[in-house]
Design an enzyme around this catalytic site. Sequence first.
Site, PDB file in Angstrom:
ATOM      1  N   HIS A  92       0.828  -1.258  -0.108  1.00  0.00           N
ATOM      2  CA  HIS A  92      -0.139  -0.093   0.075  1.00  0.00           C
ATOM      3  C   HIS A  92       0.754   1.220  -0.206  1.00  0.00           C
ATOM      4  CE1 HIS A  92      -3.799  -2.234   0.807  1.00  0.00           C
ATOM      5  NE2 HIS A  92      -3.080  -2.860   1.401  1.00  0.00           N
ATOM      6  N   ASN A 165     -10.415  -2.823   2.578  1.00  0.00           N
ATOM      7  CA  ASN A 165     -10.199  -2.777   1.216  1.00  0.00           C
ATOM      8  C   ASN A 165     -11.373  -2.437   0.266  1.00  0.00           C
ATOM      9  OD1 ASN A 165      -7.323  -3.432   1.526  1.00  0.00           O
ATOM     10  ND2 ASN A 165      -7.561  -5.459   1.005  1.00  0.00           N
TER      11      ASN A 165
HETATM   12 FE1  HDE Z   1      -2.524  -4.738   5.561  1.00  0.00          FE
HETATM   13  N1  HDE Z   1      -0.635  -3.980   5.900  1.00  0.00           N
HETATM   14  N2  HDE Z   1      -1.910  -6.529   6.326  1.00  0.00           N
HETATM   15  N3  HDE Z   1      -4.185  -5.406   5.058  1.00  0.00           N
HETATM   16  N4  HDE Z   1      -3.245  -2.865   5.140  1.00  0.00           N
HETATM   17  C1  HDE Z   1      -0.289  -2.790   5.696  1.00  0.00           C
HETATM   18  O1  HDE Z   1       0.921  -1.449   7.367  1.00  0.00           O
HETATM   19  C2  HDE Z   1      -0.807  -6.736   6.833  1.00  0.00           C
HETATM   20  C3  HDE Z   1      -4.673  -6.982   5.093  1.00  0.00           C
HETATM   21  C4  HDE Z   1      -4.583  -2.482   4.667  1.00  0.00           C
HETATM   22  O2  HDE Z   1      -3.171   3.289   3.852  1.00  0.00           O
HETATM   23  C5  HDE Z   1       1.229  -2.325   6.287  1.00  0.00           C
HETATM   24  O3  HDE Z   1       1.264   0.698   7.598  1.00  0.00           O
HETATM   25  C6  HDE Z   1      -0.875  -8.142   7.206  1.00  0.00           C
HETATM   26  C7  HDE Z   1      -6.145  -7.183   5.037  1.00  0.00           C
HETATM   27  C8  HDE Z   1      -4.522  -1.340   4.083  1.00  0.00           C
HETATM   28  O4  HDE Z   1      -1.451   3.314   5.425  1.00  0.00           O
HETATM   29  C9  HDE Z   1       1.458  -3.784   7.047  1.00  0.00           C
HETATM   30  C10 HDE Z   1      -1.809  -8.644   6.913  1.00  0.00           C
HETATM   31  C11 HDE Z   1      -6.464  -5.780   4.642  1.00  0.00           C
HETATM   32  C12 HDE Z   1      -3.210  -0.819   4.458  1.00  0.00           C
HETATM   33  C13 HDE Z   1       0.322  -4.541   6.735  1.00  0.00           C
HETATM   34  C14 HDE Z   1      -2.392  -7.843   6.144  1.00  0.00           C
HETATM   35  C15 HDE Z   1      -5.325  -5.065   4.780  1.00  0.00           C
HETATM   36  C16 HDE Z   1      -2.071  -1.831   4.644  1.00  0.00           C
HETATM   37  C17 HDE Z   1       2.133  -1.739   5.349  1.00  0.00           C
HETATM   38  C18 HDE Z   1      -2.500 -10.063   6.991  1.00  0.00           C
HETATM   39  C19 HDE Z   1      -8.067  -5.358   4.272  1.00  0.00           C
HETATM   40  C20 HDE Z   1      -2.762   0.470   4.145  1.00  0.00           C
HETATM   41  C21 HDE Z   1       2.226  -0.354   5.915  1.00  0.00           C
HETATM   42  C22 HDE Z   1      -2.505 -10.573   8.195  1.00  0.00           C
HETATM   43  C23 HDE Z   1      -8.838  -5.634   5.458  1.00  0.00           C
HETATM   44  C24 HDE Z   1      -2.870   1.707   5.248  1.00  0.00           C
HETATM   45  C25 HDE Z   1       1.268  -0.085   7.092  1.00  0.00           C
HETATM   46  C26 HDE Z   1      -2.416   2.974   4.646  1.00  0.00           C
HETATM   47  C27 HDE Z   1      -1.108  -1.760   5.115  1.00  0.00           C
HETATM   48  C28 HDE Z   1       0.353  -5.693   7.204  1.00  0.00           C
HETATM   49  C29 HDE Z   1      -3.693  -8.169   5.487  1.00  0.00           C
HETATM   50  C30 HDE Z   1      -5.622  -3.462   4.335  1.00  0.00           C
HETATM   51  C31 HDE Z   1       2.730  -4.447   6.645  1.00  0.00           C
HETATM   52  C32 HDE Z   1       0.334  -8.642   8.256  1.00  0.00           C
HETATM   53  C33 HDE Z   1      -6.788  -8.198   4.902  1.00  0.00           C
HETATM   54  C34 HDE Z   1      -5.693  -0.528   3.786  1.00  0.00           C
HETATM   55  O5  HDE Z   1       1.492  -3.508   8.471  1.00  0.00           O
END
Ligand code: HDE
Length: 704
Positions: A92, A165
């Site tokens: 993202h 999302n």
């Molecule tokens: Fe994320 N995800 N994610 N994700 N995600 C990140 O956090 C992570 C997941 C989502 O505009 C990271 O700040 C793991 C689902 C958005 O700043 C990180 C898992 C959904 C954004 C991270 C998921 C999301 C992130 C990278 C599996 C929808 C952007 C930078 C367990 C419900 C937020 C950060 C923004 C960002 C980890 C799965 C949505 C690495 C470990 C499911 C919208 O922490």
Amino acid sequence: MSKKAMASKPEKRKPEKGLASNGDSQLAASGELHQSAGGEHPALTTNQGVALSDNQNSLKANLHGPTLLEDFILREKITHFDHERIPERIVHARGTGVHGFFELTTSLKPYTTAKVLTEVGAKTPVFTRISTVAGGAGSVDTPRDVRGFAVKFYTQEGNWDLVGNNIPVFFIQDAIKFPDLIHAVKMEPDRAFPQAATAHDTFWDFISLTPESMHMVMWIMSDRTLPRSLRMIEGFGVHSFRLINAAGESTFVKFHWRPKLGLQSTIWDEAVKIAGADPDFHRRDMFEAIAAGSFPEWEFAVQLFTQEEADKFPFDHLDATKLIPEELVPLKVVGRMVLDRWPDNFFAETEQVAYCPGNIVPGIDFSNDPLLQGRLFSYIDTQLSRLGSPNFHQILINAPKCPFGNHQRDGHMQMEQPVGRVAYEPNSLSETSPRETPDHGFHSAAVTETGEKGRVRDERFADHYSQARQFYLSQSGYEQAHIASALVFELSKVEHLHIREALVAHLRHIEEDLAQRVAAGLALDKLPAAPAVAAPVQQMKLSPALQIIGKMKDTLRGRAVGILIANGSDGVVIQKLKKAATKAGASVKIVAPTVGGVQLSDGSQLAVDGQLAGTPSVLFDAVALVLSAEGATTLSRESAAIDFVRDAFGHLKAIAADQGGQALLSKAHVGQDAGIVDANDQVAFIAAAITRQWDREKSVRTLA
Ligand code: HDE
């Protein structure tokens, strides 16, 4: 630097509002810059507050001599510059953030104590960041990709981050698989390409070995991943959460955002061309909409259900690869979000905002979704390395807007200056230090947990195809063809035959016809055998709410119309078209071979918004061609003009054309259909422009 400290020297040319001026070194050398009247601008200083006498020349040993190390002004400026970047988000990284507010319209008091969800009419400030997932911060806005939809609610009871999302399900069921998924989708490690694309071997290799991703595969191969505008996407909290009421009772909840403008997508060929024409297409669209006062709005809706109801679902709601069909648990609209203020500074706000799904407020709680549970750890951890300090909550965009305080101390970049000797609790030495508040502080849901620990998964998570099938079968014929064609495109980029075959083998469980179409598109010799299933594929009721086309609105509101003109065009027709399109809610741009203006048939001049070569028709939802015979002849020799009309036709857009416009259409070998209308008939143009000409598609491309 604070606004107060931001400054530039008095100079002759007045800098554009909000832009710092670089001055002019020659003028500076002659001292001229310093002669203009002062007083208007505060002094330009170092970070220590020392006023600069010269911001154009570093300190030299003599006129032709070396630069001196003692130049603390140069060193401070360059050092700061050297550290201007922070690590981009691992996923993202590319995002667009906007301020706005959330307003509750229906109280959820029977279910929760959270004020943000019970005080009807109260407006809660929000900061919303919408992002692509796979690409780096500098990647284009329109790859085929999921869009992140993250909302930070600055509630009176603390920050609540709903980090979702634009697709209601996810690829995997357990957080432990996330690093593998992301490593597979990102640029391949040995070659560092492709950027922001799923169409490569490592992604499809991982996916074909991960059957639980099949439902998500259907969504990402649909046009949901090709949004026309960030203002025209849905948002989903994805996981189940809990609401907790005053009696301590908990109810499960899924959160939804529904765009007021309806859903709208581009088609693949269009998205690819937009990427070249305007890599910032979505960010610019949002910026321009906010600047024009056309504020995007979403309805906020919830699906509420009890444990008893959940037990009867034919799937496990804690499995993030499943959704709860709206037909099973209807959506209840309880509020709205309006985005109405562009940030002052991209870095300070959009880049530094740190969303954490673990940020919730009293009255809301987590479910045991194993994906969510892993996320609760991941986000804070990543912010620590991205922002570099446990004090990242103090950055303005992250700080709560309600009072907050505790005894956490010190650390990199501590911005606060706590007073007194007490930095612990309980204490008897301070009358005013913060204390716990058992009555309205955060309480977790009282949930009984029993059973053996282990690396386990409920067997109800084993059904990987039923909802994928439900999704595919619920789509219109056009959308099914787009899904099949997207799969053919993506898998055609995969070099290894066995990966293509493995994926097609899974499709056989989703829908035999889909598997056959994709196999034919890939020219596979024979259909590969379907893999063994861990759970039988269920026939689920179709869910029309899963369509995009069904959720598109026949409107020009929020959309764009381009009018291609040249010298000699008829100004009256242009004005009538412009008026009609503007009245229908569209923004209108005049496109011409030269940007400096065009001489119309009556001799008057018309200002132009975009030069033809840089303003192709992919940037518009509908186009009009208003051309004199001479203009048409000139443009028929311009490939940009031919592409303009061919692409508009190929992308299923309405085209209004006068006689000259028709001449250009025939030079471009564009046929006639119901979407091509007379430019003098504005009513017919608007009627055609509010939708896409879906029936045209079979005449312009072979779909799988
Ligand atoms: Fe994320 N995800 N994610 N994700 N995600 C990140 O956090 C992570 C997941 C989502 O505009 C990271 O700040 C793991 C689902 C958005 O700043 C990180 C898992 C959904 C954004 C991270 C998921 C999301 C992130 C990278 C599996 C929808 C952007 C930078 C367990 C419900 C937020 C950060 C923004 C960002 C980890 C799965 C949505 C690495 C470990 C499911 C919208 O922490």
